[in-house]
Write an enzyme that holds these catalytic residues in place. Structure first.
Site, short mmCIF file in Angstrom:
data_model
loop_
_atom_site.label_atom_id
_atom_site.label_comp_id
_atom_site.label_asym_id
_atom_site.label_seq_id
_atom_site.Cartn_x
_atom_site.Cartn_y
_atom_site.Cartn_z
N TYR A 36 60.71 -12.96 -37.85
CA TYR A 36 59.49 -13.74 -37.57
C TYR A 36 58.26 -12.84 -37.73
CZ TYR A 36 56.02 -16.49 -35.02
OH TYR A 36 54.89 -17.17 -34.66
N SER A 82 44.03 -41.80 -13.57
CA SER A 82 45.00 -41.13 -12.71
C SER A 82 46.05 -42.17 -12.31
CB SER A 82 44.32 -40.51 -11.50
OG SER A 82 43.45 -41.43 -10.93
N GLU A 113 59.59 -40.77 -16.12
CA GLU A 113 59.32 -39.39 -16.56
C GLU A 113 59.06 -38.48 -15.37
OE1 GLU A 113 55.81 -39.91 -19.02
OE2 GLU A 113 56.67 -41.79 -19.74
N LYS A 115 57.09 -35.98 -13.19
CA LYS A 115 55.64 -35.76 -13.08
C LYS A 115 55.41 -34.25 -13.04
CE LYS A 115 51.70 -37.31 -10.45
NZ LYS A 115 51.19 -35.96 -10.21
N ASP A 117 53.75 -30.80 -12.56
CA ASP A 117 52.70 -30.33 -11.64
C ASP A 117 51.83 -29.31 -12.38
OD1 ASP A 117 51.28 -30.16 -9.37
OD2 ASP A 117 52.80 -29.09 -8.20
N GLU A 174 50.08 -32.44 -19.78
CA GLU A 174 49.83 -31.43 -18.74
C GLU A 174 50.08 -30.03 -19.28
OE1 GLU A 174 49.58 -31.99 -15.03
OE2 GLU A 174 49.12 -34.07 -15.55
N TYR A 226 52.50 -36.69 -22.44
CA TYR A 226 53.12 -37.89 -21.87
C TYR A 226 52.50 -39.18 -22.40
CZ TYR A 226 49.21 -37.32 -18.56
OH TYR A 226 47.97 -37.15 -17.99
N LYS A 291 56.44 -46.17 -15.93
CA LYS A 291 55.45 -46.93 -16.70
C LYS A 291 56.15 -48.14 -17.29
CE LYS A 291 53.44 -42.58 -18.15
NZ LYS A 291 53.44 -41.57 -19.20
N LYS A 315 55.93 -39.58 -5.46
CA LYS A 315 55.94 -38.14 -5.18
C LYS A 315 57.21 -37.78 -4.41
CE LYS A 315 51.63 -36.78 -6.37
NZ LYS A 315 50.62 -36.34 -5.48
N CYS A 409 45.15 -10.83 27.54
CA CYS A 409 44.66 -11.13 26.19
C CYS A 409 45.09 -10.02 25.23
CB CYS A 409 43.13 -11.25 26.22
SG CYS A 409 42.42 -11.36 24.56
N CYS A 412 41.57 -8.16 24.10
CA CYS A 412 40.72 -7.39 25.01
C CYS A 412 41.45 -6.97 26.29
CB CYS A 412 39.47 -8.18 25.36
SG CYS A 412 39.78 -9.57 26.46
N CYS A 427 42.13 -16.69 27.27
CA CYS A 427 41.55 -15.45 27.77
C CYS A 427 40.22 -15.86 28.39
CB CYS A 427 41.33 -14.48 26.61
SG CYS A 427 40.16 -13.18 27.01
N CYS A 433 35.28 -10.51 25.37
CA CYS A 433 36.41 -10.44 24.45
C CYS A 433 35.89 -10.44 23.00
CB CYS A 433 37.36 -11.61 24.68
SG CYS A 433 38.70 -11.65 23.48
N1 5U1 Z 1 54.76 -37.95 -16.98
C1 5U1 Z 1 53.54 -38.41 -16.79
N2 5U1 Z 1 52.64 -37.80 -16.04
N3 5U1 Z 1 51.55 -38.56 -16.10
C2 5U1 Z 1 50.34 -38.40 -15.49
N4 5U1 Z 1 53.05 -39.55 -17.30
C3 5U1 Z 1 51.79 -39.65 -16.88
N5 5U1 Z 1 50.89 -40.60 -17.11
C4 5U1 Z 1 49.67 -40.48 -16.55
C5 5U1 Z 1 49.37 -39.37 -15.72
C6 5U1 Z 1 48.03 -39.24 -15.10
O1 5U1 Z 1 48.70 -41.41 -16.74
C7 5U1 Z 1 48.93 -42.53 -17.60
C8 5U1 Z 1 49.88 -43.51 -17.03
C9 5U1 Z 1 47.59 -43.16 -17.78
#
Ligand code: 5U1
Length: 667
Positions: A36, A82, A113, A115, A117, A174, A226, A291, A315, A409, A412, A427, A433
């Site tokens: 590579y 969101s 799916e 979520k 973080d 993400e 996503y 969804k 969650k 205490c 002090c 105290c 103190c």
């Molecule tokens: N896996 C996933 N995470 N996530 C976050 N899907 C997904 N979809 C999102 C968000 C905020 O929003 C759409 C449903 C609009």
């Protein structure tokens, strides 16, 4: 026949892109690293000799953009939504019921799916080339982080031709840091004495917000997408899962654990599978997203102001981990209260490393029977403070020691007492103190009190320890020369602090009352007292009966107020503050107020600062809280409202715009 440099460069770009995709997206490398590197160097060499052949999406062009001075704002073509949350199975059931009823289907098919973080970003591809990357921001306007995102190896700079991506493709997903990458990064940063991060999400966010893309390039960032914007190729896909398949075919990374769940039962099964898988993944997930899979159904359902009606996030419950209690120490607070704090064997829980946690008071220690040497279960959810949930009884060693409440205490050495009706031992040396004096000064200077910017914890420690401050009135006698001589203070910061102290001299009555740090007297009560008495002298002279007339003031608070203002030393300090130039303003005295008993929540941007809107509502007697519940009287929604608006709509809570709010508060 010899191949032209232009042709060879294009061949190499394709080959390298293919290997990048195999390595970073599919995790299936097809050649050795050395091979590579050879291809990469050959391309670099051609580009060096023929600079006109360099293309923006060449694999050699990931790193190298110059540092920026700021991130330019970017308007999202469609708001970055969101997700609404389901907190438990019942809420997921309610969501599924709502979907079935709205769509008139017996069983709804969902894309399910993990979520991730991480940090939400939008990528824009024009004619297959990555042209822009932006943060979510407030959902409407984000920040341009293109140069930084280009350095993430799993983000293709050019999409695969196969499968014909649309001429303009927006991708959302993400950016995250792997657990392993996070641990490696933090260990290195720690060794170099540089900033470390509390969890992979913060690390990803901090890394994306670097003005120098070379810094971002050195961070182990990855990306999963996503979803796509309105044009997801031709013919239009019928299912969301088809969109994900197309994104994959175009070379974009999609989480391999996404699946399909038909009906509630399969949603619950999927959640269970992800809960089991969670700890085995090399990236953090904090729940599952469902969804409605059929895109025509999504269109039927539509979106709320901030979140789609057709999707919900479940969650994971708070994470729990076992760890060892190495010691229990006692901290002394502003009012002298002794708080037992467990010193723990550091443990990663809910995305942060926990090494200390408050045990609140001795009743709590006894109720949970926490002993030194015990193994305990620690829990942390979201951004909540970690707590000890319980002791693991069968792991208690013989040598486990009971926690003893101190008789003196720990700071002090003063006498400790515990009132009959109190949970905390205190105290009683409140004046001498040092721990209490420091805490009282910190509270006095804090943002919601006198708001003296720059007078932080470390500085207060030094000022008290070096004898520059005995009580809060001494703050107003500090000069720049004294301050400049302290550790970690230069002339400029000393001058800034003197200016901040000066600025705090004109103070509202309510802030001043709160700053005094009288036990039981919080921000809201300070406001009510200011409204009722109008002037500091009137409050100081008020008897218990007058204090008790105020709805929120109970007998204990009334007694504490009386004790505070009857105390000679406190009166002397207040006088000294005034002699040192502190001017406590008068407040207009009002009755119970037309909005007495009403509860409001504010969201979005109003033409006045939110603190001012809150003040006006409170002045009219209303309470202002931060969470919309069924008890909320109304939500006041400014521009770009947050997810609170969705919740208000869901709970049928009245929503007021800025004009209605102004009419309400009479301005
Ligand atoms: N896996 C996933 N995470 N996530 C976050 N899907 C997904 N979809 C999102 C968000 C905020 O929003 C759409 C449903 C609009």
């Amino acid at each position: 026949m010899a191949v032209s440099p232009a042709r060879r460069a294009e061949q190499l770009r394709r080959e390298i892109e293919e290997h990048n995709h195999r390595y970073y997206v599919l995790s299936e490398p097809a050649i050795a690293d050395a091979e590579y590197d050879r291809l990469f160097r050959e391309l670099q060499d051609i580009e060096r000799r023929h600079p006109q052949l360099v293309t923006p999406s060449s694999p050699t062009q990931r790193v190298g953009a110059a540092p920026q001075s700021h991130f330019a704002p970017v308007s999202h073509a469609a708001p970055m939504l969101s997700l609404d949350n389901a907190l438990d199975r019942a809420e997921l059931e309610a969501f599924d019921k709502h979907m079935r009823e709205s769509l008139e289907q017996d069983k709804v098919e969902y894309s399910a799916e993990p979520k991730i973080d991480g940090v939400a970003v939008s990528l824009l591809y024009e004619s297959r080339e990555l042209v822009r990357a932006a943060t979510r921001g407030d959902g409407f306007t984000g920040e341009d982080i293109t140069a930084n995102v280009r350095t993430i190896r799993s983000v293709p700079l050019r999409l695969h031709k196969a499968g014909k991506p649309p001429p303009l493709l927006e991708v959302r997903g993400e950016v995250y840091m792997s657990r392993e990458g996070f641990a490696r990064f933090n260990a290195g940063a720690g060794e170099r004495g540089e900033k470390t991060f509390v969890n992979p999400r913060n690390a990803a966010s901090g890394s994306l917000r670097q003005l120098d893309p070379a810094v971002t390039a050195a961070r182990p960032l990855h990306f999963f997408c996503y979803g796509a914007g309105p044009d997801a190729g031709a013919p239009p896909p019928a299912l969301h899962t088809e969109v994900l398949e197309r994104l994959k075919a175009w070379g974009l990374p999609v989480c391999g654990h996404a699946g399909v769940a038909r009906g509630l039962g399969e949603c619950v099964d999927f959640f269970r599978q992800m809960t089991e898988l969670r700890g085995k993944l090399d990236y953090e997930i904090d729940g599952v997203v469902y969804k409605v899979n059929r895109i025509a159904d999504q269109q039927t359902l539509g979106v709320r102001s901030r979140s789609p009606r057709w999707s919900i996030a479940c969650k994971f419950p708070a994470e729990e981990r076992e760890t060892l209690v190495k010691a229990v120490e006692f901290q002394v607070g502003r009012t002298g209260a002794l708080t037992p704090v467990a010193r723990l064997e550091p443990v990663a829980v809910g995305g942060v490393t926990v090494s200390n946690t408050s045990l609140h008071n001795m009743d709590e220690v006894e109720r949970k029977d926490v002993r030194i040497g015990d193994t305990v279960v620690v829990r942390r959810a979201g951004d909540v403070i970690p707590q000890v949930v319980r002791v693991v009884a069968d792991k208690r060693p013989k040598r486990a020691r009971k926690v003893k409440a101190p008789k003196q205490c720990p700071v002090c050495g003063g006498k400790v007492v515990r009132g009959e009706d109190e949970v905390a031992a205190r105290c009683i040396e409140s004046l001498s103190c040092p721990a209490q004096r420091k805490e009282a000064i910190r509270h006095f200077a804090s943002r919601l009190a006198m708001d003296i910017e720059g007078l932080g914890e470390k500085l207060v420690d030094q000022l008290v320890e070096k004898g520059h401050i005995e009580d809060v009135s001494d703050i107003y006698a500090l000069d720049a020369k004294t301050l400049a001589e302290l550790d970690r203070m230069g002339e400029k910061s000393a001058e800034n602090l003197v200016a901040a102290i000066d600025k705090s001299r004109d103070i509202s009555l309510e802030r001043f009352i709160y700053a005094l740090g009288i036990r039981e007297v919080g921000e809201a009560m300070a406001k009510a007292l200011a409204r009722r008495f109008g002037e500091l002298e009137h409050l100081m002279a008020a008897d218990e009966a007058a204090l008790l007339e105020i709805r929120d003031v109970g007998e204990v608070a009334a007694r504490r107020l009386r004790e505070c203002f009857a105390d000679d030393r406190n009166r002397r300090i207040i006088k000294q503050l005034q002699s040192n130039g502190v001017r406590v303003q008068k407040t207009e005295v009002t009755g119970p107020g037309p909005l007495q008993g009403k509860i409001y929540v504010i969201t979005g941007t109003l033409s006045i600062p939110r603190s001012e809107a809150k003040r006006r509502l409170e002045l009219a007697g209303a309470k202002v809280t931060s969470t919309v519940t069924s008890k909320t009287t109304a939500l006041i929604a400014g521009k770009n409202p947050g997810s609170k608006l969705d919740k208000a709509e869901r709970l049928d809570v009245e929503v007021l715009d800025e004009n209605a709010f102004l009419a309400l508060t009479g301005k």
